[in-house]
Scaffold this motif. Structure first.
Motif, mmCIF file in Angstrom:
data_model
loop_
_atom_site.group_PDB
_atom_site.id
_atom_site.type_symbol
_atom_site.label_atom_id
_atom_site.label_comp_id
_atom_site.label_asym_id
_atom_site.label_seq_id
_atom_site.Cartn_x
_atom_site.Cartn_y
_atom_site.Cartn_z
ATOM 1 N N ARG A 1 0.810 -1.226 0.000
ATOM 2 C CA ARG A 1 0.000 0.000 0.000
ATOM 3 C C ARG A 1 0.843 1.275 0.000
ATOM 4 O O ARG A 1 0.336 2.349 -0.312
ATOM 5 C CB ARG A 1 -0.914 0.021 1.228
ATOM 6 C CG ARG A 1 -1.992 -1.045 1.215
ATOM 7 C CD ARG A 1 -2.976 -0.814 2.334
ATOM 8 N NE ARG A 1 -4.016 -1.830 2.392
ATOM 9 C CZ ARG A 1 -5.187 -1.642 2.994
ATOM 10 N NH1 ARG A 1 -5.457 -0.484 3.582
ATOM 11 N NH2 ARG A 1 -6.081 -2.613 3.007
ATOM 12 N N SER A 2 2.111 1.162 0.369
ATOM 13 C CA SER A 2 2.933 2.356 0.523
ATOM 14 C C SER A 2 3.382 2.908 -0.818
ATOM 15 O O SER A 2 3.775 2.161 -1.717
ATOM 16 C CB SER A 2 4.160 2.029 1.383
ATOM 17 O OG SER A 2 5.011 3.163 1.472
ATOM 18 N N LYS A 3 3.359 4.225 -0.930
ATOM 19 C CA LYS A 3 3.890 4.933 -2.087
ATOM 20 C C LYS A 3 5.097 5.784 -1.697
ATOM 21 O O LYS A 3 5.523 6.657 -2.448
ATOM 22 C CB LYS A 3 2.802 5.808 -2.713
ATOM 23 C CG LYS A 3 1.619 5.028 -3.280
ATOM 24 C CD LYS A 3 0.571 5.958 -3.846
ATOM 25 C CE LYS A 3 -0.560 5.166 -4.526
ATOM 26 N NZ LYS A 3 -1.224 4.226 -3.608
ATOM 27 N N LYS B 1 8.743 7.202 -1.025
ATOM 28 C CA LYS B 1 10.078 7.175 -1.605
ATOM 29 C C LYS B 1 11.036 7.807 -0.598
ATOM 30 O O LYS B 1 10.882 8.967 -0.228
ATOM 31 C CB LYS B 1 10.126 7.955 -2.927
ATOM 32 C CG LYS B 1 9.131 7.458 -3.984
ATOM 33 C CD LYS B 1 9.450 6.046 -4.433
ATOM 34 C CE LYS B 1 8.492 5.592 -5.527
ATOM 35 N NZ LYS B 1 8.743 4.194 -5.953
ATOM 36 N N ASP C 1 1.454 6.729 5.231
ATOM 37 C CA ASP C 1 2.834 6.738 4.761
ATOM 38 C C ASP C 1 3.706 7.665 5.595
ATOM 39 O O ASP C 1 3.247 8.691 6.121
ATOM 40 C CB ASP C 1 2.883 7.151 3.291
ATOM 41 C CG ASP C 1 3.112 5.961 2.372
ATOM 42 O OD1 ASP C 1 3.389 4.851 2.877
ATOM 43 O OD2 ASP C 1 3.019 6.131 1.138
#
Length: 466
Positions: free
Chosen positions: A154-156, A158, A208
C-alpha cells in the motif's frame, strides 16, 4: 604426362598475427610494458575522480543528476551490509542462559491481574509476532501475525532511509510498541508507515511516512508518535538526514499534524544544541512522545514530554503555543521512555551509555531516574534491583510505571528480558524471549494492559482467524 607438381598439395601459408590465440593475446597484453609516468598519471586521475565523487556524494544537491547518481553509488556498501547483516537481526548478542518464557516469583503472594503485549521474533513462525499474554500465569491468549507485506504494497513512500520490501517484510519488521484497540486489533510501526490491523492481522489502513519508536494515546481518540520525514525538509543536508518530527494522527488513519524537532528547537532559542555540533545524519533521534493527561502546577493537559537520545535531551513541550517549558540534558545519557508519575514527578529510563565507547556501551547498569519538579532532584528508587539483575541494554529500553503500588515494568530490549520490579527491589515476574538454544530475541517495546483495555483483550481472545 602429368603436369609438373601434380598430386602434390601445396603447403598452406598463414598470417602470423591472425594465428595468435585469444589466450596468447591476453598474455601479450599482460606482458606489455607500461611506462611509470602512465601509471602515475592514472593513479592521480583516479584520486581526483575519487575526491570529486566523494564531494558530490556529500553535497549532491549542488550537482544535479550526477550528484544523485554519486549518492546512490556511495550507498552500495551500506546496502550490501544491510542485506547480509541486517540491523534488526532477531537474535541478540550473547547473553547469560536463562529459562525461556514466563516465570512468576512464587516466594511472594503478589499475583499480577494485568496483561501485556510482547513483540519479538518467533522461530516457529519464521517471522516477528505480537503475543497477548496473561500475567497471572503467563498464558498466551492470542498471537498476532500482522500482514507486513500488505502494508508495504500500500505504501507509495520514496525515501533513502529504509527499503520497505527488503527491511520491513514480515521476517524483519519488529512490530514496535503495539497499541491495542477496542476491536482487538493493533496499530504498529517500525521505521515504516503506521498501519492498523484487525485481530487476525489484516490491514485496515496505513499512513505513509517513517514512524518509529513510541506510539501513545492522546486525549480525544488521537495518537502521538515519533516520525521522520521521508525526504528531509532541512536545507543543506544529505537525503539520508533523519529530519525528526512529532506526528499527531487519528485512530481512523488520518494525519492531523507534524512538527519538526529542528523548528521547535529553533523557535525556542535552542537550535545551538544540535547546530553547533559536527554534522551527522541523525542529530536528534527522537524516541518518545509522551502526552500529559492532567493539569498540575508544572504542566497542562495536552502538553508533551519529548526524549531525544542523541542529544541526551528531555523536554516539556506545549504544542498549542509551540513553547518549550522545561528541558534538561543531564545527568542521564542516551535515555528513553519518559512517563508522568504524579502531579510533580516523571520517570526516565536512562541507558547510562557513552557515545565514546564502541556500540554506545553503557557505563554500568541502566537506571530508572525519577525527577521531582518540586525539589529539582533526581532519585534512583530501583537502583539495587537494576544492579542485581544486571539490566544493561545499550540502546532502546523501557520503564513503565504500573498502577496501584509503585511497581515498574522494565524492558531490557536488547537483552530480551521483561520484568516487574517492586519498590523494594523484588522481581514479581519475568519473561525471557529466547529460542530453544537459549539465545535471546530482541523485544519490541512491550505494552502493559490494564482495566481500560478489557474490551480489546476480550475481542482479541475471542477472534477466530484462519
Amino acid at each position: 604426362m602429368p603436369r609438373k607438381g601434380a598430386g602434390v598439395t601445396p603447403a598452406k601459408t598463414t598470417n602470423a598475427p591472425a594465428a595468435v590465440t585469444a589466450r596468447g593475446r591476453f598474455e601479450r597484453l599482460m606482458d606489455w610494458p607500461v611506462p611509470f609516468r602512465i601509471v602515475a598519471l592514472l593513479a592521480i586521475a583516479a584520486l581526483v575522480i575519487l575526491i570529486w565523487f566523494s564531494w558530490m556524494a556529500r553535497y549532491p544537491s549542488g550537482h544535479g543528476r550526477i550528484g544523485a547518481v554519486a549518492l546512490e553509488l556511495s550507498d552500495v556498501p551500506n546496502t550490501i551490509q544491510r542485506v547480509f547483516k541486517p540491523d534488526n537481526a532477531p537474535v541478540t548478542t550473547p547473553q547469560q542462559k536463562l529459562p525461556t518464557g514466563f516465570r512468576r516469583n512464587t516466594r511472594q503472594p503478589y499475583v499480577d491481574k494485568g496483561h501485556v503485549l510482547v513483540s519479538h521474533y518467533s522461530a516457529e513462525a519464521g517471522r516477528y509476532v505480537v503475543r497477548l499474554m496473561r500475567l497471572d500465569d503467563g498464558r498466551i491468549l492470542h498471537e498476532y501475525r500482522p500482514d507486513a507485506e500488505e502494508m508495504i504494497r500500500r505504501s507509495k513512500m520514496k525515501t533513502a532511509l529504509v527499503d520497505l520490501p527488503r527491511d520491513r517484510n514480515a521476517s524483519r519488521n519488529r512490530l514496535l510498541h503495539p497499541l491495542l484497540m477496542a476491536d482487538g486489533g493493533l496499530i504498529l510501526q517500525h521505521g515504516s508507515p503506521l498501519f492498523r490491523v484487525d485481530a487476525c492481522g489484516r490491514v485496515l489502513w496505513t499512513i505513509d511516512g517513517v514512524f518509529h519508536h513510541s506510539l501513545e494515546r492522546g486525549l480525544d481518540r488521537d495518537l502521538w508518535a515519533a516520525y521522520t520525514f521521508p525526504q528531509p525538509r532541512e536545507r543543506h543536508v544529505r537525503r539520508t538526514f533523519r529530519d525528526d518530527a512529532i506526528a499527531h494522527v487519528s485512530e481512523d488513519g488520518r494525519m492531523l499534524g507534524r512538527t519538526r524537532i529542528a523548528e521547535i528547537l529553533d523557535a525556542n532559542g535552542l537550535g545551538h544544541l544540535w547546530r553547533s555540533r559536527p554534522y551527522t545524519d541523525d542529530p536528534f533521534h527522537l524516541n518518545d512522545v509522551e502526552p500529559v493527561r492532567h493539569d498540575s502546577a508544572f504542566w497542562k493537559r495536552g502538553d508533551l514530554f519529548l526524549s531525544m537520545r542523541n542529544l541526551s535531551l528531555v523536554m516539556l513541550y506545549r504544542p498549542s503555543t509551540n513553547r518549550i517549558l522545561w528541558w534538561r540534558d543531564r545527568p542521564f545519557s542516551f535515555q528513553h521512555d519518559i512517563n508522568v508519575l504524579d502531579d510533580g514527578r516523571i520517570s526516565i529510563f536512562d541507558n547510562h551509555a557513552s557515545a565514546g565507547a564502541p556500540g554506545n556501551t553503557p557505563l554500568g547498569p541502566n537506571r530508572v531516574l525519577v525527577y521531582d519538579f518540586r525539589t529539582d532532584r533526581f532519585e534512583q528508587p530501583f537502583a539495587r534491583a537494576m544492579t542485581r539483575e544486571k539490566i544493561q541494554t545499550s540502546w532502546q529500553g523501557r520503564a513503565t510505571p504500573l498502577p496501584d503500588n509503585g511497581d515498574m515494568m522494565v524492558e531490557e530490549t536488547v537483552g530480551g528480558r521483561l520484568l516487574r520490579i517492586a519498590p523494594d527491589g523484588t522481581v514479581r515476574w519475568r519473561y525471557v524471549a529466547a529460542d530453544a538454544k537459549g539465545d535471546r530475541y530482541m523485544l519490541g517495546w512491550s505494552r502493559y494492559l490494564g482495566d481500560t483495555d478489557a474490551q480489546g483483550i476480550a475481542r482479541a481472545q475471542g477472534a477466530r482467524c484462519e
